[in-house]
Design an enzyme around this catalytic site. Structure first.
Site, mmCIF file in Angstrom:
data_model
loop_
_atom_site.group_PDB
_atom_site.id
_atom_site.type_symbol
_atom_site.label_atom_id
_atom_site.label_comp_id
_atom_site.label_asym_id
_atom_site.label_seq_id
_atom_site.Cartn_x
_atom_site.Cartn_y
_atom_site.Cartn_z
ATOM 1 N N GLY A 25 -4.795 -18.687 1.112
ATOM 2 C CA GLY A 25 -4.511 -17.587 2.041
ATOM 3 C C GLY A 25 -5.737 -17.014 2.729
ATOM 4 O O GLY A 25 -5.708 -15.881 3.196
ATOM 5 N N LYS A 26 -6.802 -17.803 2.833
ATOM 6 C CA LYS A 26 -8.027 -17.324 3.485
ATOM 7 C C LYS A 26 -7.789 -16.967 4.948
ATOM 8 O O LYS A 26 -8.181 -15.907 5.415
ATOM 9 C CB LYS A 26 -9.122 -18.400 3.467
ATOM 10 C CG LYS A 26 -9.565 -18.839 2.119
ATOM 11 C CD LYS A 26 -10.633 -19.916 2.231
ATOM 12 C CE LYS A 26 -10.176 -21.171 2.950
ATOM 13 N NZ LYS A 26 -9.106 -21.910 2.239
ATOM 14 N N GLU A 93 -12.729 -21.553 9.015
ATOM 15 C CA GLU A 93 -13.188 -22.877 8.550
ATOM 16 C C GLU A 93 -14.711 -22.963 8.590
ATOM 17 O O GLU A 93 -15.291 -23.980 9.016
ATOM 18 C CB GLU A 93 -12.559 -23.996 9.399
ATOM 19 C CG GLU A 93 -11.046 -23.996 9.403
ATOM 20 C CD GLU A 93 -10.427 -24.495 8.097
ATOM 21 O OE1 GLU A 93 -11.173 -24.852 7.167
ATOM 22 O OE2 GLU A 93 -9.182 -24.517 8.015
ATOM 23 N N ALA A 94 -15.361 -21.915 8.148
ATOM 24 C CA ALA A 94 -16.822 -21.797 8.277
ATOM 25 C C ALA A 94 -17.576 -22.863 7.496
ATOM 26 O O ALA A 94 -18.724 -23.171 7.814
ATOM 27 C CB ALA A 94 -17.274 -20.406 7.827
ATOM 28 N N CYS A 152 0.119 -26.164 -13.522
ATOM 29 C CA CYS A 152 0.410 -25.283 -14.663
ATOM 30 C C CYS A 152 0.737 -23.848 -14.277
ATOM 31 O O CYS A 152 1.137 -23.059 -15.130
ATOM 32 C CB CYS A 152 -0.757 -25.304 -15.651
ATOM 33 S SG CYS A 152 -2.184 -24.368 -15.070
ATOM 34 N N CYS A 184 -6.951 -28.102 -14.958
ATOM 35 C CA CYS A 184 -6.194 -29.220 -14.381
ATOM 36 C C CYS A 184 -7.055 -30.017 -13.395
ATOM 37 O O CYS A 184 -6.895 -31.229 -13.268
ATOM 38 C CB CYS A 184 -4.924 -28.698 -13.709
ATOM 39 S SG CYS A 184 -3.788 -27.909 -14.874
HETATM 40 ZN ZN ZN Z 1 -3.643 -25.731 -13.915
#
Ligand code: ZN
Length: 194
Positions: A25-26, A93-94, A152, A184
């Site tokens: 969500g940047k 998108e720096a 997860c 993960c």
């Molecule tokens: Zn994970």
């Protein structure tokens, strides 16, 4: 949630960085701040690297299609030239910009401009990405946003690449990456079949 300090009070510039993994969500957060600045009648300019042509040549588009006009530039120096007479500069998108971007942002802030930068903090193997580390050091305000790990459900801070490639810049994200937590992500990097 980030609240602007003295937005309209004085002509003092500063640097804000919004960073995190893909799907965190940047860009949405960048757009939220820029829209608020526009509502406050501030003059806003938005730039993105010319390399980022995923969706649209002249717009910053977040994944939920929240569109705001932007100018693609090939070098960070161009931002200085194109930012006369503005109050707020947004940069999306720096991570894809050259190493001159932190100095450019400092110059803008010295002119009294509020600079808001959004970018990936790490690449697909977990290395600090391009000019982002230096920008984090120079910024007054840093917001780290998180995605949700698709494996997860924990908070995710990594962009895990699903396709085999050593290229650092690989655009076309939804098919090629997924957000993962540290555990993960590490598992996936150790055993390439996960
Ligand atoms: Zn994970």
């Amino acid at each position: 949630m980030f609240l602007e300090p003295n937005v309209n009070k004085s002509k003092t510039g500063w640097i804000e960085v919004v960073c995190g993994s893909m799907f965190s969500g940047k860009t949405e957060e960048l757009i939220r701040r820029l829209k608020r600045a526009k509502i406050a009648n501030l003059k806003v300019e938005i730039f993105k690297p010319a390399i980022d042509i995923r969706y649209n040549e002249t717009h910053v588009v977040s994944h939920d299609s929240n569109i705001i006009s932007s100018t693609p530039v090939s070098s960070s120096q161009n931002i200085l030239l194109l930012s006369s007479d503005v109050d707020v500069v947004g940069i999306d998108e720096a991570q894809f910009f050259d190493e001159g971007l932190p100095e450019v942002c400092e110059q803008l802030a010295k002119r009294g401009i509020r600079v808001i930068i959004a970018g990936l903090d790490m690449d697909f193997v977990g290395r600090p990405f391009g000019p982002i580390p230096a920008l984090l050091a120079k910024a007054e305000y840093i917001t780290k946003v998180h995605a949700i790990c698709v494996r997860c459900g924990s908070l995710a801070n990594h962009s895990y690449r699903l396709v085999e490639s050593d290229v650092k810049v690989l655009l076309g994200e939804k098919e090629s990456y997924e957000p993962r937590c540290r555990e993960c992500f590490t598992k996936g990097m150790e055993t390439s079949d996960q």
